[in-house]
Each structure stands twice: as C-alpha cells, then as structure tokens.
Design an enzyme around this catalytic site. Structure first.
Site, PDB file in Angstrom:
ATOM      1  N   ASN A  77       0.662  -0.865  -0.287  1.00  0.00           N
ATOM      2  CA  ASN A  77       0.189   0.311  -0.217  1.00  0.00           C
ATOM      3  C   ASN A  77       0.750   1.229  -0.067  1.00  0.00           C
ATOM      4  O   ASN A  77       1.359   1.797   0.788  1.00  0.00           O
ATOM      5  CB  ASN A  77      -0.980   0.170   1.355  1.00  0.00           C
ATOM      6  CG  ASN A  77      -1.553   1.028   2.062  1.00  0.00           C
ATOM      7  OD1 ASN A  77      -1.679   2.312   0.826  1.00  0.00           O
ATOM      8  ND2 ASN A  77      -2.645   1.538   2.887  1.00  0.00           N
ATOM      9  N   TRP A  78       0.715   2.079  -0.829  1.00  0.00           N
ATOM     10  CA  TRP A  78       1.681   2.872  -1.132  1.00  0.00           C
ATOM     11  C   TRP A  78       1.535   4.489  -0.512  1.00  0.00           C
ATOM     12  O   TRP A  78       2.093   4.708  -0.293  1.00  0.00           O
ATOM     13  CB  TRP A  78       1.764   3.244  -2.853  1.00  0.00           C
ATOM     14  CG  TRP A  78       3.085   2.434  -3.451  1.00  0.00           C
ATOM     15  CD1 TRP A  78       3.464   0.843  -3.190  1.00  0.00           C
ATOM     16  CD2 TRP A  78       2.894   2.194  -4.257  1.00  0.00           C
ATOM     17  NE1 TRP A  78       3.967   0.479  -4.234  1.00  0.00           N
ATOM     18  CE2 TRP A  78       4.088   1.626  -5.014  1.00  0.00           C
ATOM     19  CE3 TRP A  78       2.697   3.522  -5.945  1.00  0.00           C
ATOM     20  CZ2 TRP A  78       4.271   0.891  -6.881  1.00  0.00           C
ATOM     21  CZ3 TRP A  78       3.442   2.961  -7.051  1.00  0.00           C
ATOM     22  CH2 TRP A  78       3.816   1.809  -7.623  1.00  0.00           C
ATOM     23  N   LYS A  79       0.395   3.859  -0.619  1.00  0.00           N
ATOM     24  CA  LYS A  79      -0.704   5.223   0.191  1.00  0.00           C
ATOM     25  C   LYS A  79      -0.269   6.620  -0.613  1.00  0.00           C
ATOM     26  O   LYS A  79      -0.489   6.218  -1.815  1.00  0.00           O
ATOM     27  CB  LYS A  79       0.053   5.575   1.663  1.00  0.00           C
ATOM     28  CG  LYS A  79      -0.287   4.512   2.820  1.00  0.00           C
ATOM     29  CD  LYS A  79       0.051   4.262   3.925  1.00  0.00           C
ATOM     30  CE  LYS A  79      -0.140   2.755   4.929  1.00  0.00           C
ATOM     31  NZ  LYS A  79       0.173   3.160   6.696  1.00  0.00           N
ATOM     32  N   HIS A  97      -9.555   1.373   5.214  1.00  0.00           N
ATOM     33  CA  HIS A  97      -8.144   1.643   5.797  1.00  0.00           C
ATOM     34  C   HIS A  97      -8.241   2.344   7.217  1.00  0.00           C
ATOM     35  O   HIS A  97      -9.023   3.201   6.820  1.00  0.00           O
ATOM     36  CB  HIS A  97      -6.992   1.923   4.636  1.00  0.00           C
ATOM     37  CG  HIS A  97      -5.554   2.140   4.985  1.00  0.00           C
ATOM     38  ND1 HIS A  97      -4.973   2.978   6.034  1.00  0.00           N
ATOM     39  CD2 HIS A  97      -4.645   1.154   4.663  1.00  0.00           C
ATOM     40  CE1 HIS A  97      -3.911   2.316   6.362  1.00  0.00           C
ATOM     41  NE2 HIS A  97      -3.404   1.406   6.248  1.00  0.00           N
ATOM     42  N   GLU A 143      -6.476   4.605   7.853  1.00  0.00           N
ATOM     43  CA  GLU A 143      -6.399   5.755   8.377  1.00  0.00           C
ATOM     44  C   GLU A 143      -7.351   6.912   6.822  1.00  0.00           C
ATOM     45  O   GLU A 143      -7.738   7.505   7.151  1.00  0.00           O
ATOM     46  CB  GLU A 143      -5.242   6.507   6.846  1.00  0.00           C
ATOM     47  CG  GLU A 143      -3.794   6.417   7.806  1.00  0.00           C
ATOM     48  CD  GLU A 143      -2.272   5.358   6.957  1.00  0.00           C
ATOM     49  OE1 GLU A 143      -2.841   5.775   5.595  1.00  0.00           O
ATOM     50  OE2 GLU A 143      -1.605   4.733   7.662  1.00  0.00           O
ATOM     51  N   GLU A 156      -5.247  -4.820  10.640  1.00  0.00           N
ATOM     52  CA  GLU A 156      -3.605  -3.971  10.807  1.00  0.00           C
ATOM     53  C   GLU A 156      -3.803  -3.157  11.856  1.00  0.00           C
ATOM     54  O   GLU A 156      -4.865  -2.503  12.474  1.00  0.00           O
ATOM     55  CB  GLU A 156      -3.962  -2.925  10.015  1.00  0.00           C
ATOM     56  CG  GLU A 156      -3.770  -3.382   8.004  1.00  0.00           C
ATOM     57  CD  GLU A 156      -3.289  -2.634   7.295  1.00  0.00           C
ATOM     58  OE1 GLU A 156      -1.793  -2.303   6.686  1.00  0.00           O
ATOM     59  OE2 GLU A 156      -3.969  -1.299   7.122  1.00  0.00           O
ATOM     60  N   GLY A 208       2.650   2.040  10.754  1.00  0.00           N
ATOM     61  CA  GLY A 208       3.648   3.254  10.630  1.00  0.00           C
ATOM     62  C   GLY A 208       4.937   3.454  12.042  1.00  0.00           C
ATOM     63  O   GLY A 208       5.461   4.727  12.026  1.00  0.00           O
ATOM     64  N   GLY A 227       3.015  -1.162   4.440  1.00  0.00           N
ATOM     65  CA  GLY A 227       2.860   0.267   4.054  1.00  0.00           C
ATOM     66  C   GLY A 227       4.279   0.857   3.838  1.00  0.00           C
ATOM     67  O   GLY A 227       5.176   0.900   2.373  1.00  0.00           O
ATOM     68  N   GLY A 228       5.283   1.508   4.784  1.00  0.00           N
ATOM     69  CA  GLY A 228       6.630   1.954   4.290  1.00  0.00           C
ATOM     70  C   GLY A 228       7.170   1.561   3.325  1.00  0.00           C
ATOM     71  O   GLY A 228       7.792   2.164   3.009  1.00  0.00           O
TER      72      GLY A 228
HETATM   73  P1  13P Z   1       3.307   0.336   7.755  1.00  0.00           P
HETATM   74  O1  13P Z   1       3.543  -0.394   7.278  1.00  0.00           O
HETATM   75  O2  13P Z   1       4.092   1.269   7.228  1.00  0.00           O
HETATM   76  O3  13P Z   1       3.379   0.509   8.920  1.00  0.00           O
HETATM   77  O4  13P Z   1       2.108   0.726   7.718  1.00  0.00           O
HETATM   78  C1  13P Z   1       0.638  -0.554   7.136  1.00  0.00           C
HETATM   79  C2  13P Z   1       0.284  -0.080   6.800  1.00  0.00           C
HETATM   80  O5  13P Z   1      -0.875   1.429   6.644  1.00  0.00           O
HETATM   81  C3  13P Z   1      -1.036  -0.776   5.087  1.00  0.00           C
HETATM   82  O6  13P Z   1      -1.028  -0.815   4.172  1.00  0.00           O
END
Ligand code: 13P
Length: 263
Positions: A12-14, A104, A106, A174, A180, A241-242
């Site tokens: 997930n590149w956000k 998600h 977020e 998650e 993060g 994510g990251g």
């Molecule tokens: P991180 O891997 O950066 O903790 O993010 C997880 C995430 O929100 C993937 O959707």
C-alpha cells in the site's frame, strides 16, 4: 486449510510516488523478482498505487506481461454520477485492477468512514468484479478497553452481514497502533486476531468461505519480521506500508519463503 490459500504480499503506497515514479518502481520490482525467480503462483504480489498512477501501471504490466497484480486504495460507493472527486469501481475495473483496499484505518480516521460505509464499498467492489481488501483493526485504546480481537471482529461483522458465502474478499488485520510505528504486533498476536476473524467468517459465511479467504497482517511489516507472521496458520500474507516503497525491501518481503526456509 492454510496450504490451499496462495499468500498475498500487498504494497500500500498510500500517498507516495507519482505516475512517473510508479513506472520506475514497478519496473525495478519486476526485475528484482524475476532475477530471484519468484514464483507468482506460490506467492501473489500486488501494489496499490495512488489513483493517478494506475493507468501507467496498467500500461507497463500489460506491455511487459508482468505477473504483478495491482489495485486502488479506495473507491466510491456510487457507480457514476454527480459525486465530485469520487472514483467509480467501474473505472478501476476498466484499468484491470484486481483489488481495491477498503476501510483502511487512515480513511476511517481522516475521512470518518464508518463500518456501514466500508460494507457499502465492499458491495460496490463486488459489483465491478474487484476483490476488496477489507481492512480492520483496533486502536491502542480499543486494545486496552476491549482486548485484542473484539473491535476487528465487530468491524468485519458489519461487512460480512452484507455478503453471501461465495463472496471473494481479502481481509487485512491492521492494528492501528502498529501502523507506521515500527512497533509491529507479535506473530502470536497477529495469529490470535486472524484466527478470530476466520472463525467469524466461518460462522457467518460458512467453512468453505473461511477456508479460502486470505487474511493478511499489516503494521510495520518488513523483511526482517515477515517470516514470523507467515509461519502462523491463519496469516496468509501482509499489507505493507512504508517498507513497500523500497524495491529491495518489498522484493525481500515477497520472497519470504527464503527466510522461512521453504524456498
Ligand atoms: P506500515 O507498514 O508503514 O506500518 O503501514 C501499514 C499499512 O497501513 C498498510 O496498509
């Protein structure tokens, strides 16, 4: 049984990487996995770029006949009409997206998405042949008040109420406190919640659906900790994510079998 589910490593590149950067990234990722002789039938790899990258990714994947899957990070509950700024599932399907992330944390947090809206979006994805990656997870506060699985199971329940036994979904657990933060859940914590989620799928949609639905763990996943999660019987992959923004790191996560020792 776990052996029948093909693991999914999803990036997930956000809100990172524009369409030009997405082309360079996907090219490098495909080369890295090809050099490592990655078997996509044994572990599916998917990227979730921003909407504005999807056409570029589609063009590259199709031109180079890449086995990488891709999807969007959200979609509208509506199929078309006067909904400024929204993106229809029909448009995502037209770009050959296989997946779409829904709910998600977020989006739940910054866009006030409710469990009911997440359920509606899951249905919208299904209408267009997209596989929804439904995200659930508790905050640190929820964890303290309600224990580990109550909130994620309740969130998933609202979605499951709308589905029939033949629904094709992926669930991503998650924990919000792990996203993060660099503080991943332990493999045992992830297993406990993923098992509870699978049990709830079994009690609502039946054993067959529970047996084939992939449940991912997400939250500070990296190459150094992926193996521990993948050894768990109810964890079928990761939503990253990251670490999905670093080609070498994401490629190494996708090749987790080499860390587990079953390559
Ligand atoms: P991180 O891997 O950066 O903790 O993010 C997880 C995430 O929100 C993937 O959707």
């Amino acid at each position: 049984m776990a052996v029948t589910r093909v693991p999914l490593i999803a990036g997930n590149w956000k809100m990172n990487l524009d369409h030009l950067q997405s082309i360079a990234f996907v090219q490098k990722l495909a080369w890295s996995l090809r050099d490592a002789k990655h078997d996509y039938r044994a572990c599916e790899v998917a990227v979730f770029p921003p909407f504005t990258d999807l056409r570029s990714v589609q063009t590259l994947v199709s031109a180079d006949k890449l086995d990488l899957a891709y999807g969007a990070q959200d979609l509208s509950v509506h199929d078309s009409g006067a909904y400024t700024g929204e993106i229809s599932g029909a448009f995502l399907a037209a770009l050959d997206c296989r997946y779409v992330i829904i709910g998600h944390s977020e989006r739940r947090q910054y866009h006030a998405e409710s469990d009911e809206l997440v359920a509606e979006k899951t249905l919208a994805a299904g209408r267009h042949g997209l596989v929804p990656v439904v995200c659930v997870g508790e905050t640190a506060d929820d964890l303290e008040k309600h224990g580990p699985s109550a909130v994620p199971v309740a969130q998933l329940d609202v979605v499951l109420q709308q589905l029939s036994g033949d629904a094709d979904i992926v669930v991503a657990y998650e924990p919000v406190w792990a996203i993060g933060s660099g503080q991943a859940a332990t493999p045992e914590q992830a297993q406990q919640v993923c098992a509870a989620l699978r049990a709830r799928i079994a009690s609502t949609l039946g054993d067959e659906a529970a047996g084939r639905t992939r449940i991912l763990y997400g939250g500070s996943v990296k190459a150094a900790n992926i193996a521990g999660f993948m050894k768990q019987p109810d964890v079928d992959g990761a939503l990253v994510g990251g670490a999905s923004l670093d080609v070498d790191e994401f490629s190494a996560i996708s090749r987790f079998r080499q860390h587990v020792g079953t390559a």
